[in-house]
Every structure is written in C-alpha cells, then in structure tokens.
Scaffold this motif. Structure first.
Motif, PDB file in Angstrom:
ATOM      1  N   LEU B 137       0.622  -1.178   0.025  1.00  0.00           N
ATOM      2  CA  LEU B 137       0.007   0.062  -0.014  1.00  0.00           C
ATOM      3  C   LEU B 137       0.813   1.147  -0.278  1.00  0.00           C
ATOM      4  O   LEU B 137       0.383   2.492   0.101  1.00  0.00           O
ATOM      5  CB  LEU B 137      -0.839  -0.041   1.186  1.00  0.00           C
ATOM      6  N   GLY B 138       2.248   1.001   0.240  1.00  0.00           N
ATOM      7  CA  GLY B 138       3.049   2.138  -0.054  1.00  0.00           C
ATOM      8  C   GLY B 138       3.185   2.973   1.170  1.00  0.00           C
ATOM      9  O   GLY B 138       3.779   4.200   1.278  1.00  0.00           O
ATOM     10  N   ALA B 139       2.923   2.218   2.315  1.00  0.00           N
ATOM     11  CA  ALA B 139       3.258   3.295   3.508  1.00  0.00           C
ATOM     12  C   ALA B 139       4.762   3.389   3.658  1.00  0.00           C
ATOM     13  O   ALA B 139       5.511   2.489   3.248  1.00  0.00           O
ATOM     14  CB  ALA B 139       2.704   2.416   4.711  1.00  0.00           C
ATOM     15  N   GLU B 140       5.212   4.619   4.251  1.00  0.00           N
ATOM     16  CA  GLU B 140       6.566   4.579   4.687  1.00  0.00           C
ATOM     17  C   GLU B 140       7.092   4.778   6.183  1.00  0.00           C
ATOM     18  O   GLU B 140       7.928   4.517   6.477  1.00  0.00           O
ATOM     19  CB  GLU B 140       6.893   6.393   3.989  1.00  0.00           C
ATOM     20  N   THR B 141       6.070   4.939   6.897  1.00  0.00           N
ATOM     21  CA  THR B 141       6.287   4.765   8.398  1.00  0.00           C
ATOM     22  C   THR B 141       4.998   3.972   8.991  1.00  0.00           C
ATOM     23  O   THR B 141       4.001   3.931   8.624  1.00  0.00           O
ATOM     24  CB  THR B 141       6.057   6.362   9.119  1.00  0.00           C
ATOM     25  N   VAL B 142       5.459   2.988   9.900  1.00  0.00           N
ATOM     26  CA  VAL B 142       4.398   2.271  10.511  1.00  0.00           C
ATOM     27  C   VAL B 142       4.401   2.733  12.091  1.00  0.00           C
ATOM     28  O   VAL B 142       5.602   2.962  12.664  1.00  0.00           O
ATOM     29  CB  VAL B 142       4.743   0.776  10.327  1.00  0.00           C
ATOM     30  N   VAL B 143       3.415   2.568  12.783  1.00  0.00           N
ATOM     31  CA  VAL B 143       3.304   2.807  14.160  1.00  0.00           C
ATOM     32  C   VAL B 143       2.474   1.720  14.672  1.00  0.00           C
ATOM     33  O   VAL B 143       1.587   1.098  14.467  1.00  0.00           O
ATOM     34  CB  VAL B 143       2.716   4.205  14.406  1.00  0.00           C
ATOM     35  N   VAL B 144       3.108   1.221  16.042  1.00  0.00           N
ATOM     36  CA  VAL B 144       2.631   0.166  16.675  1.00  0.00           C
ATOM     37  C   VAL B 144       2.410   0.291  18.168  1.00  0.00           C
ATOM     38  O   VAL B 144       3.497   1.174  18.512  1.00  0.00           O
ATOM     39  CB  VAL B 144       3.328  -1.024  16.343  1.00  0.00           C
ATOM     40  N   ALA B 145       1.299   0.106  19.030  1.00  0.00           N
ATOM     41  CA  ALA B 145       1.246   0.166  20.294  1.00  0.00           C
ATOM     42  C   ALA B 145       1.433  -1.470  20.669  1.00  0.00           C
ATOM     43  O   ALA B 145       0.978  -2.364  20.483  1.00  0.00           O
ATOM     44  CB  ALA B 145      -0.160   0.592  20.742  1.00  0.00           C
ATOM     45  N   ARG B 164      10.178   3.095   8.267  1.00  0.00           N
ATOM     46  CA  ARG B 164      10.533   3.918   9.355  1.00  0.00           C
ATOM     47  C   ARG B 164       9.450   3.146  10.428  1.00  0.00           C
ATOM     48  O   ARG B 164       8.227   2.807   9.968  1.00  0.00           O
ATOM     49  CB  ARG B 164      10.016   5.181   9.138  1.00  0.00           C
ATOM     50  N   CYS B 165       9.788   3.138  11.660  1.00  0.00           N
ATOM     51  CA  CYS B 165       8.815   2.421  12.650  1.00  0.00           C
ATOM     52  C   CYS B 165       9.092   3.163  13.921  1.00  0.00           C
ATOM     53  O   CYS B 165       9.882   3.491  14.432  1.00  0.00           O
ATOM     54  CB  CYS B 165       9.482   0.885  13.020  1.00  0.00           C
ATOM     55  N   VAL B 166       7.651   3.458  14.436  1.00  0.00           N
ATOM     56  CA  VAL B 166       7.362   4.070  15.600  1.00  0.00           C
ATOM     57  C   VAL B 166       6.853   3.398  16.506  1.00  0.00           C
ATOM     58  O   VAL B 166       5.956   2.643  16.301  1.00  0.00           O
ATOM     59  CB  VAL B 166       6.797   5.613  15.463  1.00  0.00           C
ATOM     60  N   VAL B 167       7.339   2.992  17.889  1.00  0.00           N
ATOM     61  CA  VAL B 167       6.701   2.046  18.795  1.00  0.00           C
ATOM     62  C   VAL B 167       6.162   2.836  19.908  1.00  0.00           C
ATOM     63  O   VAL B 167       6.861   3.663  20.532  1.00  0.00           O
ATOM     64  CB  VAL B 167       7.579   0.863  19.212  1.00  0.00           C
ATOM     65  N   GLY B 185      16.196  -0.623  15.323  1.00  0.00           N
ATOM     66  CA  GLY B 185      16.210   0.737  14.859  1.00  0.00           C
ATOM     67  C   GLY B 185      14.842   1.492  14.904  1.00  0.00           C
ATOM     68  O   GLY B 185      14.661   2.695  14.360  1.00  0.00           O
ATOM     69  N   ALA B 186      14.224   0.875  15.623  1.00  0.00           N
ATOM     70  CA  ALA B 186      12.509   1.428  15.841  1.00  0.00           C
ATOM     71  C   ALA B 186      12.843   2.702  16.710  1.00  0.00           C
ATOM     72  O   ALA B 186      13.543   2.729  17.793  1.00  0.00           O
ATOM     73  CB  ALA B 186      11.558   0.587  16.510  1.00  0.00           C
ATOM     74  N   GLU B 187      11.904   3.915  16.708  1.00  0.00           N
ATOM     75  CA  GLU B 187      11.910   4.901  17.607  1.00  0.00           C
ATOM     76  C   GLU B 187      10.741   4.463  18.745  1.00  0.00           C
ATOM     77  O   GLU B 187       9.758   4.535  18.238  1.00  0.00           O
ATOM     78  CB  GLU B 187      11.526   6.089  16.805  1.00  0.00           C
ATOM     79  N   VAL B 188      11.284   4.307  19.946  1.00  0.00           N
ATOM     80  CA  VAL B 188      10.446   3.755  20.928  1.00  0.00           C
ATOM     81  C   VAL B 188      10.108   4.916  21.954  1.00  0.00           C
ATOM     82  O   VAL B 188      11.160   5.422  22.453  1.00  0.00           O
ATOM     83  CB  VAL B 188      11.069   2.654  21.664  1.00  0.00           C
TER      84      VAL B 188
END
Lengths: 417, 417
Positions: B137-145, B164-167, B185-188
C-alpha cells in the motif's frame, strides 16, 4: 543404519579407541597434548539407508520419522537403537542479506540463523547428540563448563532426558545467561577462572563417573566428541537450502568446535559425492589464536593475550588443532575481531538494516566477512550462532533510554529523530 | 493466485469494504463499536494453485519458492504481485510433552514452539503479513502500540523492508523488551496508559498517514486485519505436522487476535475439506474477560478488573468480538489465570521437566490446559507464543544467586542440592 563405526580417532596421532570411552569424552587423546578424539564413519554402509531427500539440489541419506536433526542420524555417531533426545533442533532458516552483499561486493550473503533453535543457539545441535549419547551410555549426571549458550543447551536437553545437570560457569557471565541455565533446573556454580572449571570437571569425571559435556583438557582439546558431530548437520542443511554450495562459510569460534564440526559435515558431503569441493572456512575470533597460528605456521593455536570482550562467549586465548586443520584443509582464513565498538556497531547495523538481532559473538562473523578478502563473484554464509537476547545489556548500553512522553503529537515530535 | 478478494468485512455487521482502506486498518468497522474488519476470501479460485504439500495427512495449496510463511500465500490477504517481506518466519516445530499429557490424563499434548521465529515470538507471523501489506500500500512509516513482542516483530520487519517504525509502549515494560525494539532501529517512546497509546495512534494515522500495525480502537476491536491472518498459518502447520488434527488448541490471549487468526485458519482447512471439524479453541487469559463473557452470554468481553501480572503481555481487561465468536463457534472455553505464583511455578516446571523455557504469558496456556476439562482420550496443542528470555528478570526473582566457589569437589558438594 548409521555409518558410525563405534570408534573414536585422535585427530593428531590417528590412534583408534573403541567405544564406550567415557573417560575420553572431553579429555582428548591420552597420548597427545591438546588433541581431541572424534567419531569415525564408514560411509560405504550408507546405501542401506534410503536416499530420502531431494529438492533437485542434493541427496542426503535421511531417516524418516526422526525428530529435529536426527533425520540425519545415518551420519551421526549414535547407536541405531537409541531414542533421540530432541527438542526439534536444527532446520534453521537461511536469511539472505542483499544489502550486506552489495556493500562488500559479493554475489550473495546469507545468515544461517541458529537463534531459531530450542535454547536459541547452535549449541543445541551439540547438546542433542551429546545428550543422546549420554543416555545411550547410561550416564545419570552430566557436567559442563560454559559461559552460557553451551550450558543452557545442555541444561535443556538434560531436562528433556531426565538427567541431572551441573554447570560450571564464571561470575562474569551476564545475568541472563545464568538465569537461563538455572531455569532448566541445572545446578549452576561459578568458579574463579576457566582453567579452574576444567580441572574440577576432570576430577568429577574420574571420581563420580559424570559425563563431561564439554572439553576439560588444558590446553583445550575440543568439546564432547559426539556433540561436535551435531554441528555437521549445519553443513548438510546449507547444501539442502541454498541454490548452490557457498564459496565460504564464516563461523564465530571460541575453540572452534562448531567450525570443525561444520568442516566434517562438508567432508561427508564431498565423500558422498554431493558437493564437488569443500567451501572455504573462515574463523571469526576476538583475539586471533587461529589467525596467528595460520600466519606463523604453528602446529597449535594460542595462547594469545586476551582482554575484555563483548563477544565473551568466543573470547578465547586458544584454538584447537582440529579447527586449525579445518582452516588449512579448506584454504580458509581466520580474522581477529578485537574491537568491541566495531562489533557492537555491526550488531545494530545488522538488526536495523536487515531485521536480525544476533549476539555480539555471532556478529564477529559479519565483521570478519568484511575482511576475509573474498572475490566479487563469491557467495558466503555467516553462522548466526545465537540471539542478541542472551546479553541484551551490552546492546542497551549503546542505546538511549526510552523517553516517557505525554500522549500528543507535539510531545512525540520532540523526541523523534 | 491468492483467494483473497480484496475486501475487508466487518465481523459484526458484515459490511464489505474494498481495499485500499488505510484508515480502516487498526480502527475497526466505522459503523460498529469494537468490531474489527477482516479479509474476505473466495476459496473457489484455489484449484488454480498447485496442491503442493502432502505427507499423507493433508493437502494445502502451497506456492513454491516463497520464503517463510508465504508458502501459504494463496490463503493470505496480499496481492499476487507483491514481494513478501520475510525473515524466514513460521515452520516452527511441535514438541511433544508426554509427561504433561500423563499428568493431566490426556492422550497427547504438544507445544507449538513459536519462540523459534525471527524475533522469537508468534507476532512475527502478524508482522510478516502486515509489513508486506504496508509495502503493497506504499506506507513509509508504521506505528505500533506494544508491550514488547508485537513491537519487536514490527520493528524487525520494518527494518527488513526499509520502513520507518515508531513504537508506543509503556514505562512498565521490561528493559529487555525495550532494548529489543530499539535494537531494530525503531523509535520507541513510552506513554502513561494503554488508552493513551491508542488515541495517539489514531491521531498519527489521520494526521500523518502512517500505517497502524496494531489496533487503536477504544474499546479494542482487534489488530491489523491483514496481520491477523498471518496467524492462520499456525493452524495450517499444525495440520501438516501432527498425526491428526488436535481436539483442542490452547492460546494465550490479550485481545485474542492470535486465537481469532488460528480459528480462521482452521475454518479455511474445513472449507477446503482438509479437516472434518474445527478443534476446540481455549483462551488462556490472566484476568478473564472472555471467560466472563462466555459465562454471562454477553456480546462483548470486558472490561474486567486487572492487577499486576507476570503475564504482562496478555494482561488485558478486554477481549474482542471475533475472539469471543471463535470460542463460541468451536465449542471452546476461556480460563482465567490470575495467580502469578502458579504461572511462574509452571514456567519452571515446564523448563525443568521438558526443556522448554517459555515466557510467562505463554505458560498461562499450560495452566489453562489443566483446567480446561478435556477428556482422557483427547489431544491438545499449547501455543508457546514467546521465549522466557523476553523477561528473564521475572524468572531470576524465583531462583537463587549462582554461588561462587573454590574449584574443589568438597566446595561443590556443599552447594549442590
């Protein structure tokens, strides 16, 4: 039917010792200093085993219905009657690293991810075969000297087999490693020095009849001879899994049992006509005893000076004679990786760039690969021996604290890179 | 060719939503409270896929040459064109536990050891499919709780895919979990409460166009709908690996996405005629929202009161509607496991008795199995969702210090049990 002849053979003098040889396990050859005895095979018996595997790439003599790596039991040094002690070890995936291959200028690089084993390290291959042999020979207590991975693997397989397990470790070993070994019910004690552990093991083997699950000769001769042949299965799997046998295999080494076992596996494959030549074996070692022996032409490897290393599970002053022979026999090389910062940088680069978080000792193999002088058309496999989770504190020391923020985008933006 | 129709369907109202539906991922159905939307399939298209697997037990539509769980891509909700993001996940072994089976009086018990995955938990199955969809789907950043396993898996696969990943996590999460997520390498960042994380995720999805890799509806509706179907592959593998489909499958649940996904996998197998009936699904949950809903006949599960739990990764006050439906549809059950001492005792009993060291949340499934009321002729599989290494401190708190001793047998005997 196994091709194992029931004999152990000295890697130096060639003396043949018939099994059972409990006192030889871990002690090495009684006539040679620092030389192990290893199992002997007669592959001419193998036609009796059904050639079971084929994916258009190779044919290995498999035995159906066997758990974990015991599908290769025709090439393992165990009795045909014994029930394997297995936790479903082996069969670990190879994960391709195209970016690393490009950055070094190689045709292909794969990690054999041995963190996918039952106790999350390649030592499970040794422990599976060694524990099966312990059961076969009627041992009731096993004893192992270990900085963690080896001890955890032996503890888990001993638990599986219902054997008592005593682990001799060092006070400096990370807390995670100690807890892991204890969690499997092993009795874990720390001794002042590595040599202390070997001497006490020797006494326990002689006085109590316990089976040594690691080597205790001083200088080191190598590990449990049956267990070493558990590593042969890494070579078998690589030939099954890859489109072609790799040109080089890089192995993190302490004493080099894993490397020697993998070399023995490739030798089997060559003898069976499955591969035309043995890949170059490359040792990655923090302080370089094998590298120095190769450079000087010495018969034995080490001792060399050592210091503190993040690759604590491989930071040995010694190599063994069979690992030195495996390097020479495959036109291989050894690369010293003494720089802790370089290792830890490589750990985070591999995790952040490819999604594989390996322990520092494993990552030495990536560091060594960059210096191994392979040619641009070549392919290489790195043996990822264990998970970074085994010493997560070393990684944490290089990362910032996780910030606690208010639940707003404004607050988040302030802490994002 | 995949049987996926390209639609998401609400588990409650049945509304059909065509893809791409970025805003639906993690938010659930726009018309229903707390109901997820999940992928729709048309298995009539499957005869076009070569029936590739057969061990005399089952035949599944496999696709050759695909890595990890993507050999099942004909039954996964991804485009036929997309290159899978894989770290060689899945294919985890089943390890038989004959002593546990005897002690409960069952015919057979196996652990599906999901700690053998790339980041050592079953969340890798979700992350592999969800990340592949993010790329599609072309996402560039993913975010997860996440409290750890989910975040680590998403971080690793994002690293693999170059996203890019943000946790968003909690301050109370064990240090090992935080370091693991950061290592990839995720930003937590940590937020004050679970609900804070969901609300912030929703804002980020709407304001930044990031892809949510876990659910953010409040009350919870369930996880990434494409990722949930990664869990279907556990059902497929069980039917491939076991001599016969099990009578029951026990799954540790937080919101029940794993359980719901496994139920969807068994439903596929029934629809394909590979199994005659779906196994009973049994939820193991520290505080019992699903158990209470089953007892009261409620439409929704929770909130129930919660407290501190060693099974922190499953200690949820809520279940989801699809997990409740999966339990009812399989004549299943839910068992609350609130006793921390009982869980930790079971962790050490399993490690010391069988050689499997699983995280506390996984061990709740063993505790629940003992209370599930299965009959003596029945078989059960316990889903071992992750390794004990993820929170080794909880285990260490129940074990003694490793003693440091002088290297003599006399000194050793004093400290041995």
């Amino acid at each position: 039917m196994s091709a194992y002849t029931g004999n152990l053979v000295c890697v130096r003098c060639g003396a043949v010792h018939p099994e059972p040889a409990l006192e030889l396990i871990g002690a090495g050859c009684p006539a040679c200093v620092g030389a192990n005895v290893l199992p002997q095979y007669d592959i001419n018996v193998l036609p009796g085993v059904r050639p079971g595997w084929s994916r258009g790439r190779a044919t290995l003599p498999l035995v159906d219905g066997q758990p974990g790596l015991f599908r290769y039991r025709a090439l393992l040094p165990i009795s045909d009657d014994v029930t394997p002690v297995s936790l479903g070890e082996g069969g670990t995936p190879v994960v391709e690293l195209p970016r690393l291959a490009d950055s070094i200028g190689l045709r292909g690089v794969w990690v054999k991810d041995e963190s996918r084993n039952p106790t999350w390290s390649y030592k499970d291959r040794l422990a599976a075969v060694a524990t099966t042999k312990a059961v076969e020979l009627g041992a009731e207590t096993v004893v192992v000297a270990s900085t963690g991975n080896h001890g955890a693997a032996v503890a888990a397989y001993a638990a599986r087999a219902g054997l008592r397990c005593v682990v001799l470790t060092l006070a400096s070993v990370p807390a995670t490693m100690k807890t892991l070994m204890q969690a499997y019910g092993a009795e874990v004690v720390a001794l002042p020095t590595p040599a202390d552990r070997w001497h006490l093991m020797g006494e326990l083997v002689r006085a109590r009849g316990w089976m040594a699950m690691s080597g205790y000769a001083d200088p080191p001769a190598g590990s449990h001879p049956y267990g070493v042949d558990g590593y042969k299965t890494i070579a078998y799997e690589l030939v099954e899994q890859l489109p072609a046998p790799p040109d080089a295999v890089v192995v993190p080494v302490a004493y080099g049992d894993g490397l020697a076992g993998i070399a023995r596996g490739f030798a089997d494959l060559a003898a069976l006509g499955i591969i035309a030549r043995v890949p170059r074996l490359i040792a990655a070692e923090p302080f370089g005893p094998l590298a120095r022996a190769l450079a000087t032409g010495a018969d034995t490897a080490g001792p060399v000076p050592v210091g503190p290393s993040v690759a604590f599970s491989t930071a040995s002053p010694f190599g063994t004679q069979q690992s030195l022979a495996a390097l020479r026999g495959s036109n291989g090389a050894a690369v010293a990786t003494p720089d802790n910062d370089e290792i830890m940088d490589a750990q985070l680069a591999l995790a952040g760039g490819s999604g594989l978080y390996l322990e520092a000792s494993s990552v030495t193999a990536v560091v060594a690969l960059r210096r191994a002088g392979l040619g641009p058309g070549e392919t290489a496999v790195v043996i990822g021996t264990s998970t970074g989770l085994k010493d997560v504190g070393a990684t944490a020391a290089r990362l910032g604290e996780v910030p606690v923020i208010e639940p707003t985008i404004v607050a988040l933006d302030k802490v994002l890179r």
